[in-house]
Scaffold this motif. Structure first.
Motif, PDB file in Angstrom:
ATOM      1  N   VAL A  18      10.886  11.097  -2.812  1.00  0.00           N
ATOM      2  CA  VAL A  18       9.934  11.649  -3.784  1.00  0.00           C
ATOM      3  C   VAL A  18      10.627  11.778  -5.138  1.00  0.00           C
ATOM      4  O   VAL A  18      11.729  12.342  -5.226  1.00  0.00           O
ATOM      5  N   PRO A  19      10.019  11.277  -6.222  1.00  0.00           N
ATOM      6  CA  PRO A  19      10.652  11.390  -7.550  1.00  0.00           C
ATOM      7  C   PRO A  19      10.705  12.840  -8.023  1.00  0.00           C
ATOM      8  O   PRO A  19       9.745  13.588  -7.842  1.00  0.00           O
ATOM      9  N   VAL A  20      11.820  13.218  -8.610  1.00  0.00           N
ATOM     10  CA  VAL A  20      11.991  14.581  -9.125  1.00  0.00           C
ATOM     11  C   VAL A  20      12.279  14.562 -10.628  1.00  0.00           C
ATOM     12  O   VAL A  20      11.692  15.305 -11.395  1.00  0.00           O
ATOM     13  N   PHE A  21      13.186  13.696 -11.057  1.00  0.00           N
ATOM     14  CA  PHE A  21      13.633  13.659 -12.453  1.00  0.00           C
ATOM     15  C   PHE A  21      13.786  12.199 -12.879  1.00  0.00           C
ATOM     16  O   PHE A  21      14.633  11.488 -12.355  1.00  0.00           O
ATOM     17  N   ASP A  22      12.947  11.739 -13.805  1.00  0.00           N
ATOM     18  CA  ASP A  22      12.996  10.362 -14.301  1.00  0.00           C
ATOM     19  C   ASP A  22      13.678  10.324 -15.657  1.00  0.00           C
ATOM     20  O   ASP A  22      13.304  11.077 -16.573  1.00  0.00           O
ATOM     21  N   LEU A  23      14.674   9.439 -15.783  1.00  0.00           N
ATOM     22  CA  LEU A  23      15.402   9.310 -17.038  1.00  0.00           C
ATOM     23  C   LEU A  23      15.180   7.931 -17.652  1.00  0.00           C
ATOM     24  O   LEU A  23      14.763   6.991 -16.973  1.00  0.00           O
ATOM     25  N   ASP A  24      15.483   7.826 -18.939  1.00  0.00           N
ATOM     26  CA  ASP A  24      15.399   6.546 -19.643  1.00  0.00           C
ATOM     27  C   ASP A  24      16.752   5.852 -19.704  1.00  0.00           C
ATOM     28  O   ASP A  24      16.851   4.709 -20.165  1.00  0.00           O
ATOM     29  N   LEU A  25      17.811   6.523 -19.263  1.00  0.00           N
ATOM     30  CA  LEU A  25      19.168   5.985 -19.338  1.00  0.00           C
ATOM     31  C   LEU A  25      19.409   4.945 -18.243  1.00  0.00           C
ATOM     32  O   LEU A  25      18.991   5.141 -17.102  1.00  0.00           O
ATOM     33  N   LYS A  26      20.113   3.871 -18.584  1.00  0.00           N
ATOM     34  CA  LYS A  26      20.426   2.834 -17.613  1.00  0.00           C
ATOM     35  C   LYS A  26      21.820   3.051 -17.030  1.00  0.00           C
ATOM     36  O   LYS A  26      22.766   3.385 -17.759  1.00  0.00           O
ATOM     37  N   ALA A  27      21.935   2.839 -15.722  1.00  0.00           N
ATOM     38  CA  ALA A  27      23.224   3.039 -15.046  1.00  0.00           C
ATOM     39  C   ALA A  27      24.285   2.104 -15.593  1.00  0.00           C
ATOM     40  O   ALA A  27      25.456   2.471 -15.705  1.00  0.00           O
ATOM     41  N   SER A  28      23.910   0.886 -15.944  1.00  0.00           N
ATOM     42  CA  SER A  28      24.877  -0.088 -16.449  1.00  0.00           C
ATOM     43  C   SER A  28      25.488   0.337 -17.775  1.00  0.00           C
ATOM     44  O   SER A  28      26.576  -0.100 -18.141  1.00  0.00           O
ATOM     45  N   GLU A  29      24.792   1.227 -18.504  1.00  0.00           N
ATOM     46  CA  GLU A  29      25.275   1.665 -19.812  1.00  0.00           C
ATOM     47  C   GLU A  29      25.922   3.046 -19.768  1.00  0.00           C
ATOM     48  O   GLU A  29      26.757   3.363 -20.620  1.00  0.00           O
TER      49      GLU A  29
ATOM     50  N   PRO B  12       3.539  11.324  -5.719  1.00  0.00           N
ATOM     51  CA  PRO B  12       3.492  12.285  -6.827  1.00  0.00           C
ATOM     52  C   PRO B  12       4.308  11.800  -8.016  1.00  0.00           C
ATOM     53  O   PRO B  12       5.167  10.932  -7.895  1.00  0.00           O
ATOM     54  N   LYS B  13       4.010  12.359  -9.179  1.00  0.00           N
ATOM     55  CA  LYS B  13       4.802  12.071 -10.364  1.00  0.00           C
ATOM     56  C   LYS B  13       6.070  12.916 -10.332  1.00  0.00           C
ATOM     57  O   LYS B  13       6.139  13.940  -9.665  1.00  0.00           O
ATOM     58  N   ALA B  14       7.075  12.481 -11.073  1.00  0.00           N
ATOM     59  CA  ALA B  14       8.316  13.253 -11.159  1.00  0.00           C
ATOM     60  C   ALA B  14       8.034  14.624 -11.769  1.00  0.00           C
ATOM     61  O   ALA B  14       7.186  14.764 -12.654  1.00  0.00           O
ATOM     62  N   VAL B  15       8.746  15.631 -11.286  1.00  0.00           N
ATOM     63  CA  VAL B  15       8.583  16.985 -11.821  1.00  0.00           C
ATOM     64  C   VAL B  15       9.057  17.044 -13.265  1.00  0.00           C
ATOM     65  O   VAL B  15       8.438  17.683 -14.118  1.00  0.00           O
ATOM     66  N   PHE B  16      10.165  16.352 -13.568  1.00  0.00           N
ATOM     67  CA  PHE B  16      10.744  16.345 -14.905  1.00  0.00           C
ATOM     68  C   PHE B  16      10.887  14.917 -15.416  1.00  0.00           C
ATOM     69  O   PHE B  16      11.108  13.991 -14.642  1.00  0.00           O
ATOM     70  N   THR B  17      10.769  14.754 -16.727  1.00  0.00           N
ATOM     71  CA  THR B  17      11.102  13.498 -17.393  1.00  0.00           C
ATOM     72  C   THR B  17      12.127  13.807 -18.477  1.00  0.00           C
ATOM     73  O   THR B  17      12.227  14.944 -18.951  1.00  0.00           O
TER      74      THR B  17
ATOM     75  N   TRP C 102      14.117  17.263 -22.768  1.00  0.00           N
ATOM     76  CA  TRP C 102      14.780  17.347 -24.070  1.00  0.00           C
ATOM     77  C   TRP C 102      13.920  18.114 -25.076  1.00  0.00           C
ATOM     78  O   TRP C 102      14.427  18.953 -25.831  1.00  0.00           O
ATOM     79  N   ASN C 103      12.630  17.844 -25.092  1.00  0.00           N
ATOM     80  CA  ASN C 103      11.741  18.559 -26.009  1.00  0.00           C
ATOM     81  C   ASN C 103      11.737  20.059 -25.711  1.00  0.00           C
ATOM     82  O   ASN C 103      11.760  20.890 -26.627  1.00  0.00           O
ATOM     83  N   ASP C 104      11.701  20.410 -24.417  1.00  0.00           N
ATOM     84  CA  ASP C 104      11.722  21.827 -24.040  1.00  0.00           C
ATOM     85  C   ASP C 104      13.041  22.477 -24.438  1.00  0.00           C
ATOM     86  O   ASP C 104      13.083  23.627 -24.906  1.00  0.00           O
ATOM     87  N   PHE C 105      14.142  21.732 -24.248  1.00  0.00           N
ATOM     88  CA  PHE C 105      15.469  22.243 -24.584  1.00  0.00           C
ATOM     89  C   PHE C 105      15.554  22.559 -26.082  1.00  0.00           C
ATOM     90  O   PHE C 105      15.991  23.652 -26.481  1.00  0.00           O
ATOM     91  N   CYS C 106      15.105  21.621 -26.909  1.00  0.00           N
ATOM     92  CA  CYS C 106      15.142  21.834 -28.358  1.00  0.00           C
ATOM     93  C   CYS C 106      14.214  22.971 -28.768  1.00  0.00           C
ATOM     94  O   CYS C 106      14.535  23.753 -29.674  1.00  0.00           O
ATOM     95  N   MET C 107      13.066  23.073 -28.110  1.00  0.00           N
ATOM     96  CA  MET C 107      12.116  24.133 -28.430  1.00  0.00           C
ATOM     97  C   MET C 107      12.720  25.509 -28.157  1.00  0.00           C
ATOM     98  O   MET C 107      12.588  26.434 -28.966  1.00  0.00           O
TER      99      MET C 107
END
Length: 257
Positions: free
Chosen positions: A217-228, A124-129, A134-139
């Protein structure tokens, strides 16, 4: 996400809970069977007899998780007509005396394609990205007059620490499954590109293997890198999960609690 903050130890409702329960129930249905000696086990084929009482619900949950484009590619149908085909297909399954389901009538070619797609679209795809959250939060902020239109870019620097906070409140939360087992949410980072995520680890009994099988199972996919976005020395373990409870440091990075 607010529910995770309020009930961070165990979750028995909500979109994440329902999707995980549906998916692990599907895995229990598919189970696994030994392949040829020396080869990995494979998912067994579903025979249209002796199916569990919740078989229609399992198929419907799998159908809801499918990409309409994939449905169109495989069956040639758009979502609306495909939904009608699914309803007609499930009418062909009847309950037996022991409360199991069996297929009474042969299904059509397009019904067969749709059923095959529902039963074989595994991961399955992650429930959240990150972008979606972020878009929902700003909305929601804009809708409640807490953020004026056009001010989103001023809030943008707070997006990474906000995502870290969401990882923190989801990490190590437990989700009770239909089988009575528990799926545990763990924050971590991928081996491939070091991007952080939250995944759910759960297991189920496999009688054919005389043991158990485990899935993440993926739940939340982020663009942030752990190294950073992790403090120096705080990195995922060999399973790519963050060990123990996590916290956000004064530098707005992940660290051990």
């Amino acid at each position: 996400m607010g529910d995770f903050r309020a009930h961070y130890e165990s979750r028995d409702k909500g979109i994440v809970t329902q999707k995980l329960r549906d998916f692990f129930r599907y895995l229990e249905l598919r189970c696994m069977q030994p392949n040829e000696p020396g080869k990995k086990p494979v998912f067994k084929q579903i025979r249209p007899v002796g199916l569990p009482a919740d078989f229609p619900q399992i198929i419907r949950s799998r159908f809801r998780s499918l990409d309409p484009k994939e449905i169109k590619r495989v069956t040639g149908l758009k979502l609306g007509p495909a939904t009608k085909v699914l309803n007609d297909l499930l009418k062909n399954f009847y309950k037996d005396k022991d409360d199991t389901h069996f297929l009474q009538f042969r299904h059509t070619l397009v019904e067969n394609k749709l059923l095959f797609l529902c039963l074989n679209s595994l991961m399955p795809k992650a429930v959240f990205t990150q972008r979606g959250v972020w878009n929902d939060f700003c909305m929601v902020l804009t809708k409640n007059n807490l953020l004026q239109k056009g001010e989103e870019k001023l809030l943008k620097p707070m997006e990474p620490p906000f995502m870290l906070y969401l990882m923190k409140i989801m990490h190590q939360c437990e989700i009770p499954l239909v089988s009575g087992k528990i799926a545990t949410l763990n924050a971590g980072a991928t081996m491939k590109d070091d991007k952080m995520y939250v995944g759910a680890t759960g297991d189920w009994i496999v009688p054919e293997l005389q043991g158990r099988a485990v899935a993440v199972v993926p739940v939340f996919d982020l663009d942030l890198k752990a190294s950073e976005w992790c403090e120096p020395g705080f990195q995922p373990d060999r399973f790519r999960n963050f060990p123990g409870p996590i916290e956000i440091s004064s530098n707005l990075k992940l660290c051990a609690l």
